[in-house]
Enzyme design. Structure first.
Site, PDB file in Angstrom:
ATOM      1  CG  HIS A  87      -1.787   1.227   1.327  1.00  0.00           C
ATOM      2  ND1 HIS A  87      -1.953   1.955   2.479  1.00  0.00           N
ATOM      3  CD2 HIS A  87      -2.553   1.842   0.396  1.00  0.00           C
ATOM      4  CE1 HIS A  87      -2.783   2.962   2.259  1.00  0.00           C
ATOM      5  NE2 HIS A  87      -3.166   2.912   0.997  1.00  0.00           N
ATOM      6  CB  SER A  88       0.491   4.266   0.272  1.00  0.00           C
ATOM      7  OG  SER A  88       0.755   5.643   0.217  1.00  0.00           O
ATOM      8  CB  ALA A  89       5.029   5.285   1.433  1.00  0.00           C
TER       9      ALA A  89
END
Length: 338
Positions: A188-190
């Protein structure tokens, strides 16, 4: 915000998930030993929590949290409903949930980090409370929302040396894969760079990657946020062909191949009400331009609407997961997933 199917908020400790017979536990990816004047210490170990159901599928899933979050982001929602980890176990997947080094239960005392984001910053990303399109957040949104507080309570500051942090996370994730055997990575994301780097290091141990709104777009530089993806998808070095000896060798206008990811099925998942959705198309295009079979998976095209950046904790998180696992069933068709 107007919501569809919203119910009263559960107490955070109340679970509505059906019981599942499983085994569970935790362990540490201990990393390297570092010698010191008074003995040796472990260099940034990574905490891993696991659960395996009866009659588990042969390929496990590793869940990698984003930003300043931690593995608990996958275990339950801020309003006390089941998270993706439990649903995956219910669907017969063995699940490994990690806390990236420097986050959650994975200590990294020598890492200098930026301050913990304020509640206002968390709300701006996950639940601003002013978007009529974002209907799936389980609360009113904004800094005063109890659901925002539940999510933000586990936040830690982001690392000041992003390249070093990503290199460490990728290495620990590769070490975990050496123990689990070939697995699916859901990031997820970073948390996405750790997945790209682990697959680059051990392509033989990654069956597929699902990148939930990965950090991007490629080569983005936002100095005030400490974000600089000098290697395209990552701040730490990736393997390109022709080889790049430094990030300065790379030209965003002239894509190079990512040969170690070439045979890897990848899904880049985008929600229709997320403030960070715009990075998804460029990430998918960069991967395809580098010879990676990446699919841009838009939830709206699968009839799933109203989601923001934290889609795995929102009201319809099960529907979102069904889109993801439906794609995985196709991507892993050559592996017996019965």
């Amino acid at each position: 915000m107007t919501r569809t199917g919203e119910s009263a908020m559960h107490a955070p400790w109340t679970f509505t998930q059906a019981p599942v017979t499983s085994r569970r536990g935790f362990f540490w990816v201990t990393g390297d030993r570092v010698a010191g004047p008074d003995g040796s210490r472990l260099d940034s170990p990574m905490y891993v929590e696991w659960e395996s159901p009866v009659n588990a599928r042969p390929v496990p899933v590793v869940l990698v949290h984003g930003g300043g979050g931690q593995g608990t982001d996958w275990l339950a929602t801020p309003d006390g409903r089941p998270g993706w980890a439990g649903y995956l176990v219910q669907d017969r997947w063995t699940v490994f949930v990690v806390d990236r080094p420097g986050h959650g239960r994975s200590p990294r005392p020598d890492a200098a980090t930026a301050p913990v984001p304020p509640l206002e910053g968390a709300a701006a990303i996950f639940a601003p409370g002013t978007d009529e399109v974002h209907t799936q957040w389980p609360g009113p949104g904004g800094a005063g929302d109890p659901a925002v507080a539940q999510l933000a309570a586990g936040f830690t500051g982001l690392p000041r040396d992003l390249a070093a942090a990503q290199a460490l996370e990728g290495a620990r994730l590769a070490e975990l894969l050496a123990q689990t055997g070939p697995a699916v990575l859901i990031t997820h994301s970073a948390g996405a760079p750790a997945g790209w780097l682990a697959a680059d290091a051990r392509p033989d141990l990654v069956k597929a990657i699902v990148a939930i709104e990965p950090v991007g777009p490629p080569f983005v530089r936002i100095p005030e946020a400490g974000l600089s993806l000098d290697w395209g998808l990552t701040a730490a070095p990736l393997t390109y062909d022709p080889p790049a000896t430094s990030a300065g060798d790379l030209d965003p206008r002239r894509p190079r191949a990512l040969p170690r990811l070439a045979n890897l099925p990848v899904a880049v998942v985008e929600a229709d009400a997320s403030p960070l959705a715009a990075a998804c198309r460029p990430v998918a295009e960069h991967l395809n331009g580098a010879g990676v079979a990446a699919q841009h998976l838009r939830l709206a095209e699968h009839g799933v609407h109203g989601n923001g950046h934290g889609m795995m904790v929102e009201l319809n998180n099960r529907e979102v997961l069904d889109v993801v696992t439906g794609w995985l069933d196709t991507a892993l068709a050559g592996d017996d997933q019965r």
